[in-house]
Design an enzyme around this catalytic site. Structure first.
Site, PDB file in Angstrom:
ATOM      1  N   ALA A 121      44.390 -82.595  37.985  1.00 31.51           N
ATOM      2  CA  ALA A 121      44.387 -83.123  39.353  1.00 31.51           C
ATOM      3  C   ALA A 121      44.322 -84.652  39.368  1.00 31.51           C
ATOM      4  O   ALA A 121      44.169 -85.259  40.426  1.00 31.51           O
ATOM      5  CB  ALA A 121      43.209 -82.544  40.137  1.00 31.51           C
ATOM      6  N   GLY A 174      48.397 -86.324  35.851  1.00 29.24           N
ATOM      7  CA  GLY A 174      48.706 -84.922  36.152  1.00 29.24           C
ATOM      8  C   GLY A 174      49.698 -84.802  37.295  1.00 29.24           C
ATOM      9  O   GLY A 174      50.660 -84.026  37.229  1.00 29.24           O
ATOM     10  N   ASN A 177      34.347 -90.724  26.760  1.00 24.46           N
ATOM     11  CA  ASN A 177      35.449 -89.755  26.624  1.00 24.46           C
ATOM     12  C   ASN A 177      35.389 -88.955  25.331  1.00 24.46           C
ATOM     13  O   ASN A 177      35.842 -87.810  25.290  1.00 24.46           O
ATOM     14  CB  ASN A 177      36.807 -90.473  26.706  1.00 24.46           C
ATOM     15  N   VAL A 215      46.432 -87.735  25.291  1.00 28.85           N
ATOM     16  CA  VAL A 215      46.791 -88.911  26.083  1.00 28.85           C
ATOM     17  C   VAL A 215      45.528 -89.671  26.483  1.00 28.85           C
ATOM     18  O   VAL A 215      45.511 -90.903  26.521  1.00 28.85           O
ATOM     19  CB  VAL A 215      47.584 -88.475  27.339  1.00 28.85           C
ATOM     20  N   ASN A 274      42.348 -91.759  26.695  1.00 28.70           N
ATOM     21  CA  ASN A 274      42.023 -92.890  25.830  1.00 28.70           C
ATOM     22  C   ASN A 274      40.581 -92.917  25.338  1.00 28.70           C
ATOM     23  O   ASN A 274      39.700 -92.428  26.026  1.00 28.70           O
ATOM     24  CB  ASN A 274      42.313 -94.195  26.587  1.00 28.70           C
ATOM     25  N   ASP A 317      54.223 -96.833  24.402  1.00 34.26           N
ATOM     26  CA  ASP A 317      54.366 -98.137  23.754  1.00 34.26           C
ATOM     27  C   ASP A 317      55.777 -98.308  23.191  1.00 34.26           C
ATOM     28  O   ASP A 317      56.374 -99.380  23.284  1.00 34.26           O
ATOM     29  CB  ASP A 317      53.316 -98.275  22.643  1.00 34.26           C
ATOM     30  N   ARG A 353      57.975 -98.986  26.135  1.00 32.51           N
ATOM     31  CA  ARG A 353      57.772-100.368  26.590  1.00 32.51           C
ATOM     32  C   ARG A 353      58.456-101.356  25.647  1.00 32.51           C
ATOM     33  O   ARG A 353      59.092-102.327  26.070  1.00 32.51           O
ATOM     34  CB  ARG A 353      56.266-100.666  26.638  1.00 32.51           C
ATOM     35  N   HIS A 381      46.962 -97.166  19.759  1.00 32.11           N
ATOM     36  CA  HIS A 381      47.408 -97.412  21.139  1.00 32.11           C
ATOM     37  C   HIS A 381      46.419 -98.410  21.746  1.00 32.11           C
ATOM     38  O   HIS A 381      45.499 -98.051  22.477  1.00 32.11           O
ATOM     39  CB  HIS A 381      47.428 -96.084  21.923  1.00 32.11           C
TER      40      HIS A 381
HETATM   41  P1  NAD Z   1      42.494 -90.018  36.486  1.00 32.63           P
HETATM   42  O1  NAD Z   1      41.071 -90.469  36.604  1.00 32.63           O
HETATM   43  O2  NAD Z   1      43.407 -90.216  37.635  1.00 32.63           O
HETATM   44  O3  NAD Z   1      42.519 -88.483  36.128  1.00 32.63           O
HETATM   45  C1  NAD Z   1      41.775 -87.956  35.078  1.00 32.63           C
HETATM   46  C2  NAD Z   1      41.405 -86.550  35.480  1.00 32.63           C
HETATM   47  O4  NAD Z   1      40.761 -85.955  34.370  1.00 32.63           O
HETATM   48  C3  NAD Z   1      40.436 -86.482  36.658  1.00 32.63           C
HETATM   49  O5  NAD Z   1      40.974 -85.636  37.660  1.00 32.63           O
HETATM   50  C4  NAD Z   1      39.153 -85.903  36.042  1.00 32.63           C
HETATM   51  O6  NAD Z   1      38.455 -85.065  36.936  1.00 32.63           O
HETATM   52  C5  NAD Z   1      39.723 -85.130  34.854  1.00 32.63           C
HETATM   53  N1  NAD Z   1      38.762 -84.901  33.789  1.00 32.63           N
HETATM   54  C6  NAD Z   1      37.786 -85.707  33.334  1.00 32.63           C
HETATM   55  N2  NAD Z   1      37.095 -85.104  32.350  1.00 32.63           N
HETATM   56  C7  NAD Z   1      37.671 -83.911  32.162  1.00 32.63           C
HETATM   57  C8  NAD Z   1      37.402 -82.827  31.308  1.00 32.63           C
HETATM   58  N3  NAD Z   1      36.391 -82.864  30.431  1.00 32.63           N
HETATM   59  N4  NAD Z   1      38.192 -81.733  31.377  1.00 32.63           N
HETATM   60  C9  NAD Z   1      39.196 -81.668  32.261  1.00 32.63           C
HETATM   61  N5  NAD Z   1      39.501 -82.658  33.126  1.00 32.63           N
HETATM   62  C10 NAD Z   1      38.742 -83.766  33.062  1.00 32.63           C
HETATM   63  O7  NAD Z   1      43.074 -90.697  35.156  1.00 32.63           O
HETATM   64  P2  NAD Z   1      44.598 -90.789  34.697  1.00 32.63           P
HETATM   65  O8  NAD Z   1      45.193 -92.025  35.267  1.00 32.63           O
HETATM   66  O9  NAD Z   1      45.280 -89.497  34.925  1.00 32.63           O
HETATM   67  O10 NAD Z   1      44.400 -91.073  33.124  1.00 32.63           O
HETATM   68  C11 NAD Z   1      43.869 -90.083  32.281  1.00 32.63           C
HETATM   69  C12 NAD Z   1      43.656 -90.647  30.885  1.00 32.63           C
HETATM   70  O11 NAD Z   1      44.894 -91.021  30.298  1.00 32.63           O
HETATM   71  C13 NAD Z   1      42.793 -91.914  30.829  1.00 32.63           C
HETATM   72  O12 NAD Z   1      41.909 -91.845  29.728  1.00 32.63           O
HETATM   73  C14 NAD Z   1      43.804 -93.015  30.607  1.00 32.63           C
HETATM   74  O13 NAD Z   1      43.245 -94.158  30.010  1.00 32.63           O
HETATM   75  C15 NAD Z   1      44.773 -92.310  29.694  1.00 32.63           C
HETATM   76  N6  NAD Z   1      46.111 -92.912  29.555  1.00 32.63           N
HETATM   77  C16 NAD Z   1      46.662 -92.908  28.306  1.00 32.63           C
HETATM   78  C17 NAD Z   1      47.932 -93.420  28.112  1.00 32.63           C
HETATM   79  C18 NAD Z   1      48.560 -93.448  26.744  1.00 32.63           C
HETATM   80  O14 NAD Z   1      49.621 -94.055  26.600  1.00 32.63           O
HETATM   81  N7  NAD Z   1      47.991 -92.828  25.727  1.00 32.63           N
HETATM   82  C19 NAD Z   1      48.639 -93.932  29.205  1.00 32.63           C
HETATM   83  C20 NAD Z   1      48.048 -93.920  30.464  1.00 32.63           C
HETATM   84  C21 NAD Z   1      46.758 -93.401  30.634  1.00 32.63           C
HETATM   85  C1  LMR Z   2      48.397 -97.646  29.161  1.00 37.31           C
HETATM   86  O1  LMR Z   2      48.766 -98.074  28.076  1.00 37.31           O
HETATM   87  O2  LMR Z   2      48.974 -97.914  30.231  1.00 37.31           O
HETATM   88  C2  LMR Z   2      47.207 -96.714  29.222  1.00 37.31           C
HETATM   89  O3  LMR Z   2      46.686 -96.507  27.950  1.00 37.31           O
HETATM   90  C3  LMR Z   2      46.191 -97.118  30.199  1.00 37.31           C
HETATM   91  C4  LMR Z   2      45.409 -98.319  29.709  1.00 37.31           C
HETATM   92  O4  LMR Z   2      44.169 -98.265  29.755  1.00 37.31           O
HETATM   93  O5  LMR Z   2      46.030 -99.285  29.300  1.00 37.31           O
END
Ligand code: NAD
Ligand code: LMR
Length: 328
Positions: A15, A19, A109, A133, A135, A163, A166, A191
């Site tokens: 959610a 997602g 996390n 995904v 972080n 990355d 990008r 990352h």
């Molecule tokens: P968000 O806060 O909008 O959504 C995260 C969701 O995860 C929330 O709805 C929350 O309730 C849920 N959640 C938290 N703990 C949970 C658990 N234990 N089990 C199930 N659900 C859980 O955040 P977002 O923008 O969707 O980002 C999610 C993650 O992805 C962050 O850690 C962000 O830094 C990471 N991210 C990684 C990359 C990448 O390139 N690797 C890129 C963008 C974001």
């Molecule tokens: C990104 O690279 O956009 C994500 O990992 C979110 C962040 O914290 O930078």
């Protein structure tokens, strides 16, 4: 009408922002194929708000009348979400805000990935694969994989594809060419801003990128930090971390891991390749095979590339030290 057996895709944090940009594309066939039915198994935290928001997302998925969406499971229980799942997309976790580094999220996390690693190992399908995904994703995947007794480490991957995307986009923009002209741009390491977007082997129109760009100082002093700090720049501009581009990269990550012959950047168990420490997860180029993937180890690194890889390797070792209590 397709007669293929549905693939079960578990998505955590379903959610959340990523997602919302991800599920509709999986259900429309962009990730696993336009003739491949899917069952979405969606996990959210057990708060009233999160579960209500999850129901809303599921209602919208239903309202899309996707022919490939065979079923949906909504739950707050990891053992239900990962039951028989073939793909396990671990998105759910806290995003960083302005002024934070991704590693600042480790303490909050990291522990999520212990319970989820255990649940996946216990109940997911025999062919289960995991893409992290949330972080800091390289270290979170290591935490999840440390719980696995049944599934081998190579099933656990983390996403550096955003990355790579990008990095390709910035090279194409600088050279004034179409994105399709950029090839062999791979991401090594974490990352995080220490990642090495290896322009030394990248090609533009089949020629060495460095030759086409003709500006080594730009590549070293401008390009690398621009790619490495792009996530922070998005947070600064949007007030929220990247979501649509992250979801898009996850679609690319999984699609290419299921497309034999695809060559792309994935964070995998390093096994000492490219000088990375054993036991950490680092970005590197892989080639998808019928059985999974093989790491491409043939790129010769020059002293500059080696020095960049050493920096990102040191950071990954430092993250591992920070979470050593979570790896047991
Ligand atoms: P968000 O806060 O909008 O959504 C995260 C969701 O995860 C929330 O709805 C929350 O309730 C849920 N959640 C938290 N703990 C949970 C658990 N234990 N089990 C199930 N659900 C859980 O955040 P977002 O923008 O969707 O980002 C999610 C993650 O992805 C962050 O850690 C962000 O830094 C990471 N991210 C990684 C990359 C990448 O390139 N690797 C890129 C963008 C974001
Ligand atoms: C990104 O690279 O956009 C994500 O990992 C979110 C962040 O914290 O930078």
């Amino acid at each position: 009408m397709t007669t293929k057996k549905p693939i079960r895709v578990a998505v955590t944090g379903a959610a959340g922002n990523i997602g919302y940009a991800l599920l509709f594309r999986i259900a429309s066939g962009e990730m696993l194929g336009k003739d491949q039915p899917v069952i979405l198994q969606l996990l959210e935290i057990p708060t009233e708000g999160a579960q209500k928001a999850l129901k809303g997302v599921a209602m919208e998925l239903e309202d899309c009348a996707f022919p490939l969406l065979a079923d949906m499971v909504l739950t707050d229980d990891p053992k239900v979400a990962f039951k028989d799942a073939n793909w396990n997309l671990l998105v759910g976790s806290k995003p960083r805000g302005p002024g934070m580094e991704r590693a600042d999220l480790l303490k909050d996390n990291g522990k999520i990935f212990i319970a989820q690693g255990q649940a996946i190992d216990a109940v997911a399908a025999d062919d289960a694969r995991v893409a992290v995904v949330g972080n800091p994703c390289n270290t979170n995947v290591m935490i999840a994989a440390a719980q696995a007794k049944r599934l081998p480490a190579d099933r656990f991957t983390a996403m550096v594809r955003l990355d790579e995307n990008r990095g390709r986009a910035q090279l194409a923009k600088k050279a004034g060419v179409s994105i399709n002209e950029v090839s062999e741009l791979f991401i090594y390491g974490n990352h995080s801003p220490t990642m090495f977007a290896d322009f030394t082997h990248a090609k533009i129109g089949g020629k060495p990128a460095a030759e086409v760009i003709g500006d080594e100082a730009w590549l070293k002093n401008d390009y690398l930090p621009t790619v490495g700090k792009r996530g922070a720049a998005i947070i600064e501009a949007r007030g929220l971390s990247s979501a649509a581009s992250a979801a898009n990269a996850l679609i690319d990550h999984v699609r290419d891991l299921t497309t034999v012959g695809a060559i792309h950047s994935v964070a995998v168990a390093s096994e000492g390749r490219y000088g990375f420490a054993e036991g950490i997860w680092a970005g590197m180029p892989v080639k998808t095979t019928a059985a999974g993937y093989e790491v491409i180890t043939s790129y010769e690194m020059d002293d500059f590339a080696k020095s960049k890889i050493a920096i990102t390797n040191d950071e990954l070792i430092g993250e591992r030290d920070t979470v050593k209590d979570l790896l047991g």
